[in-house]
Design an enzyme around this catalytic site. Structure first.
Site, PDB file in Angstrom:
ATOM      1  N   LYS A 253      43.840  43.074  36.241  1.00 56.59           N
ATOM      2  CA  LYS A 253      42.705  42.357  35.672  1.00 56.59           C
ATOM      3  C   LYS A 253      42.566  41.068  36.458  1.00 56.59           C
ATOM      4  CE  LYS A 253      40.607  40.960  31.269  1.00 56.59           C
ATOM      5  NZ  LYS A 253      39.844  39.798  31.663  1.00 56.59           N
ATOM      6  N   ARG A 258      32.727  39.176  37.264  1.00 52.26           N
ATOM      7  CA  ARG A 258      32.289  40.565  37.375  1.00 52.26           C
ATOM      8  C   ARG A 258      30.991  40.646  38.162  1.00 52.26           C
ATOM      9  NH1 ARG A 258      33.010  44.373  32.665  1.00 52.26           N
ATOM     10  NH2 ARG A 258      32.069  46.355  33.232  1.00 52.26           N
ATOM     11  N   ARG A 273      28.135  39.398  34.655  1.00 54.15           N
ATOM     12  CA  ARG A 273      28.531  39.935  33.346  1.00 54.15           C
ATOM     13  C   ARG A 273      27.450  39.688  32.310  1.00 54.15           C
ATOM     14  NH1 ARG A 273      30.237  39.887  28.486  1.00 54.15           N
ATOM     15  NH2 ARG A 273      32.283  39.173  27.790  1.00 54.15           N
ATOM     16  N   ARG A 420      32.084  47.440  23.767  1.00 53.80           N
ATOM     17  CA  ARG A 420      33.477  47.004  23.880  1.00 53.80           C
ATOM     18  C   ARG A 420      34.293  48.174  23.357  1.00 53.80           C
ATOM     19  NH1 ARG A 420      35.895  42.355  24.936  1.00 53.80           N
ATOM     20  NH2 ARG A 420      34.042  41.063  24.780  1.00 53.80           N
TER      21      ARG A 420
HETATM   22  P1  ATP Z   1      37.807  37.909  28.999  1.00 51.82           P
HETATM   23  O1  ATP Z   1      37.805  36.466  28.618  1.00 51.82           O
HETATM   24  O2  ATP Z   1      39.075  38.604  28.665  1.00 51.82           O
HETATM   25  O3  ATP Z   1      37.348  38.173  30.394  1.00 51.82           O
HETATM   26  P2  ATP Z   1      35.446  39.202  28.229  1.00 51.82           P
HETATM   27  O4  ATP Z   1      34.919  39.448  26.873  1.00 51.82           O
HETATM   28  O5  ATP Z   1      34.658  38.392  29.177  1.00 51.82           O
HETATM   29  O6  ATP Z   1      36.823  38.549  28.001  1.00 51.82           O
HETATM   30  P3  ATP Z   1      36.863  41.601  28.569  1.00 51.82           P
HETATM   31  O7  ATP Z   1      36.260  42.764  27.887  1.00 51.82           O
HETATM   32  O8  ATP Z   1      37.967  40.970  27.885  1.00 51.82           O
HETATM   33  O9  ATP Z   1      35.722  40.568  28.928  1.00 51.82           O
HETATM   34  O10 ATP Z   1      37.423  42.003  29.974  1.00 51.82           O
HETATM   35  C1  ATP Z   1      36.626  42.598  30.855  1.00 51.82           C
HETATM   36  C2  ATP Z   1      36.399  41.667  32.009  1.00 51.82           C
HETATM   37  O11 ATP Z   1      37.534  41.616  32.848  1.00 51.82           O
HETATM   38  C3  ATP Z   1      35.330  42.262  32.875  1.00 51.82           C
HETATM   39  O12 ATP Z   1      34.073  41.816  32.477  1.00 51.82           O
HETATM   40  C4  ATP Z   1      35.674  41.826  34.269  1.00 51.82           C
HETATM   41  O13 ATP Z   1      35.007  40.651  34.600  1.00 51.82           O
HETATM   42  C5  ATP Z   1      37.139  41.521  34.217  1.00 51.82           C
HETATM   43  N1  ATP Z   1      37.960  42.445  35.030  1.00 51.82           N
HETATM   44  C6  ATP Z   1      38.901  42.081  35.914  1.00 51.82           C
HETATM   45  N2  ATP Z   1      39.512  43.133  36.466  1.00 51.82           N
HETATM   46  C7  ATP Z   1      38.946  44.227  35.928  1.00 51.82           C
HETATM   47  C8  ATP Z   1      39.154  45.625  36.091  1.00 51.82           C
HETATM   48  N3  ATP Z   1      40.083  46.116  36.901  1.00 51.82           N
HETATM   49  N4  ATP Z   1      38.383  46.459  35.357  1.00 51.82           N
HETATM   50  C9  ATP Z   1      37.447  45.982  34.501  1.00 51.82           C
HETATM   51  N5  ATP Z   1      37.209  44.675  34.312  1.00 51.82           N
HETATM   52  C10 ATP Z   1      37.946  43.800  35.007  1.00 51.82           C
END
Ligand code: ATP
Length: 592
Positions: A253, A258, A273, A420
């Site tokens: 991660k 994104r 994102r 989600r």
């Molecule tokens: P967070 O603060 O954890 O990023 P969030 O709500 O923005 O929370 P999450 O659903 O928690 O998003 O995590 C997904 C995010 O992690 C994705 O939007 C992306 O930007 C990031 N990411 C990093 N590496 C990866 C990966 N290998 N696959 C998918 N998403 C990834």
């Protein structure tokens, strides 16, 4: 459709907060819309003229400009309009009152159509360059002069961005389903089409013109962002594996931003994102996508991460955020280069991959990407062992990632646009803490530099001292914090310590390009101390098969030539620092 019909619906919408009532009012209004205007009706109701991500200009009327337009259209003068504003606290009502009391012209006859209003807004948005403010004002005055005072209320609110009718995307989808399919049950079909295109106007128009069947066949559309799939969170590898049915594919991660990249021949669009169009901020990513995505048309996703230009090591998220700007883009691009780590493939040359399982999407991704060090697939391992996940997690943290996202590899592991989902489960560090004190580390090896650092070192392999065994154990690779002069001096400074192979008193799992006799001591500060499977300091002390590492290490600029290597920070000290870090976190958690 007359704009007055829209305005009538807006008034009714404002009078209620009940979602069901709102849905009925909207459905009623949508039924009355002309088929080729329905997208405009939707955008206007959302207070805009197109989806936010198009990159097209917004209406862009500042409050001051609106006041000027009202003053000139009504002949009341600025002071009076401002007084009305102060009285009512709402620029829409103030504009309406001003037009009621106007001293100029005759009342608009309520003959304006939705297209008249929309097209004027569109022209206002497209005015740019010298004198554009005046031209925007003139167009707005023209519109006011044809509108009724009530219409002026809503036109004004729309142009300054305060038309807040309280209708969410889902309410609009419900209303569309009722208006055009007579059943709210078809909402899911509409919602999927919306999740794939992020464009309610497009969904409405397709439905109104081509019917529900067209939406059932909805596919991603190049240039329209797919609403992104997000992850759930669990706190242990065991829980995650259980949730995923015993096996999953763990990916780093990455701590970046994104990107959803749309390739349409030579044209590239990048969405964030939050579905903003960020293409113009990242010309380097555009260039890489153009070159290294081998398909003619594709939609892929990945994470952009800031990297050190010489060592290509990952840098923290805050560094990447320097790239989020409208000006001095080229300069920032040089200063803060990025790498792209890809993890999704949603569309390739006409084929919708969102309905294919994870492994197939990943296979297609591999096929269409020509990998380079700065444009490649994210690291992943498929496993059913919690211990593998643990090790991989620690490795990810040491390399500067946030943790892992473990993804389902089951047959139903489709891309859930806009959801989600439990198909993706993230494992993040449960704490965030800063390493406060710098440490003194012994240089035991080095890595060749590239780019600007060619001929010098890209990074040094640094170690702490273990007095019990009288050896040096590695804790990090440090490539940041060196000035150009430092870099020039380093190879000369280190020449006398250089040797053909690893020194017997160096304990390292990492293979350096160049090895040194432990001699030189440097001061280093990091973000925190983390568990790591690749560094040997305190190996097996805190956890089996893990050592401790310094995350995001930087040279402070201090060469500690006053210190012998045996005077460097010891393993015991690093362990203490790690433990007190945990205590601080526990303390903070208790306070919360
Ligand atoms: P967070 O603060 O954890 O990023 P969030 O709500 O923005 O929370 P999450 O659903 O928690 O998003 O995590 C997904 C995010 O992690 C994705 O939007 C992306 O930007 C990031 N990411 C990093 N590496 C990866 C990966 N290998 N696959 C998918 N998403 C990834």
């Amino acid at each position: 459709m007359l704009y007055s019909t829209l305005v009538e619906a807006y008034q009714r919408l404002e009078a209620t907060t009940k979602r069901l009532e709102m849905t009925d009012i909207l459905a009623d209004m949508l039924r009355r819309a002309d088929l080729d205007e329905i997208d405009k009706v939707i955008y206007l109701t959302q207070g805009k003229i197109h989806p936010d991500w198009t990159g097209e200009p917004e209406i862009g009327i500042a409050e001051k400009m609106a006041i000027e337009s009202i003053a000139r259209a009504s002949g009341l003068g600025r002071d009076e309009v401002e007084r009305l504003m102060a009285e009512t606290g709402d620029i829409g009502i103030a504009a309406e009152r001003a037009m009621e009391r106007r001293r100029l012209g005759k009342l608009g006859g309520g003959q304006l159509t939705v297209s008249d209003v929309y097209n004027t807004f569109d022209r206002i948005a497209k005015e740019s360059g010298k004198g554009s403010s005046e031209r925007k004002i003139e167009r707005l005055i023209g519109l006011f002069s044809e509108a009724s005072p009530l219409e002026v209320r809503y036109i004004t609110r729309t142009v300054v961005g305060t038309l807040r009718l309280g209708v969410g995307d889902m309410t609009i989808l419900d209303a569309l389903a009722i208006a055009y399919t007579d059943s709210a049950e078809n909402r899911d079909i509409l919602e999927r089409a919306y999740n794939l295109t992020s464009d309610l106007g497009y969904v409405a128009k397709t439905l109104a013109r081509e019917g529900l069947e067209a939406l059932e066949r909805a596919k991603p559309v190049l240039g329209k962002p797919i609403r992104m799939m997000l992850a759930q969170r669990l706190s242990t590898p065991q829980e995650i594996l259980e949730k995923l049915g015993g096996v999953g594919s763990a990916e780093y991660k990455l701590d970046g931003e994104r990107f959803q990249i749309h390739k349409m021949g030579n044209e590239i669009q990048i969405f964030s994102r939050r579905l903003e169009n960020i293409t113009s901020m990242y010309p380097d990513a555009v260039e890489m996508a153009r070159r290294y995505i081998k398909a003619k048309e594709a939609i892929v996703e990945g994470e952009a991460v800031a990297i050190d230009p010489e060592t290509e090591e990952m840098r923290p998220f805050q560094v990447l955020m320097q790239r989020r700007r409208k000006y001095r883009i080229e300069e920032m691009m040089e200063k803060f280069p990025i790498a792209l780590f890809l993890f999704e493939c949603l569309y390739v040359d006409g084929e919708d991959l969102t309905l294919k399982p994870y492994r197939e999407r990943r296979r297609r991704l591999k096929e269409i990407i020509e990998e380079t060090s700065r444009f490649r697939l994210v690291r992943s391992i498929e496993t059913s062992e919690a211990s593998d996940l643990e090790r991989f997690f620690e490795e990810a943290i040491t390399e500067g990632c946030e943790g892992l996202i473990v993804k389902s590899t089951a047959d139903d592991s489709l891309y859930r646009a806009g959801a989600r989902s439990w198909m993706w489960v993230k494992l993040k560090r449960s704490y965030q803490s800063k390493m406060v004190e710098p440490v003194d580390l012994v240089v035991v090896g080095a890595f060749h530099g590239r780019g600007k650092r060619a001929g010098s070192y890209g990074a040094l392999l640094a170690a702490v001292y273990d007095p019990n065994e009288d050896v040096f154990k590695t804790v990090c690779k440090v490539g940041s914090g060196f000035t150009d002069e430092d870099l020039e001096r380093l190879p000369k400074m280190m020449e006398e310590y250089r040797r053909g192979e690893k020194h017997p008193r160096v304990d390292s799992l990492v293979e350096a390009d160049i090895w040194f006799t432990p001699s030189l001591v440097i001061e280093v500060i990091g973000d925190e101390i983390t568990l790591s499977p690749v560094h040997t300091a305190a190996f097996n002390t805190i956890r089996v098969n893990s050592g401790l590492a310094i995350r995001f290490p930087r040279f402070t600029g201090r060469w500690r030539s006053d210190k012998a290597p045996e005077d460097a920070t010891t393993v015991a000290e690093i362990v203490d620092m790690y433990k007190s870090q945990l205590k601080t976190i526990a303390g903070e958690a208790e306070e919360r």
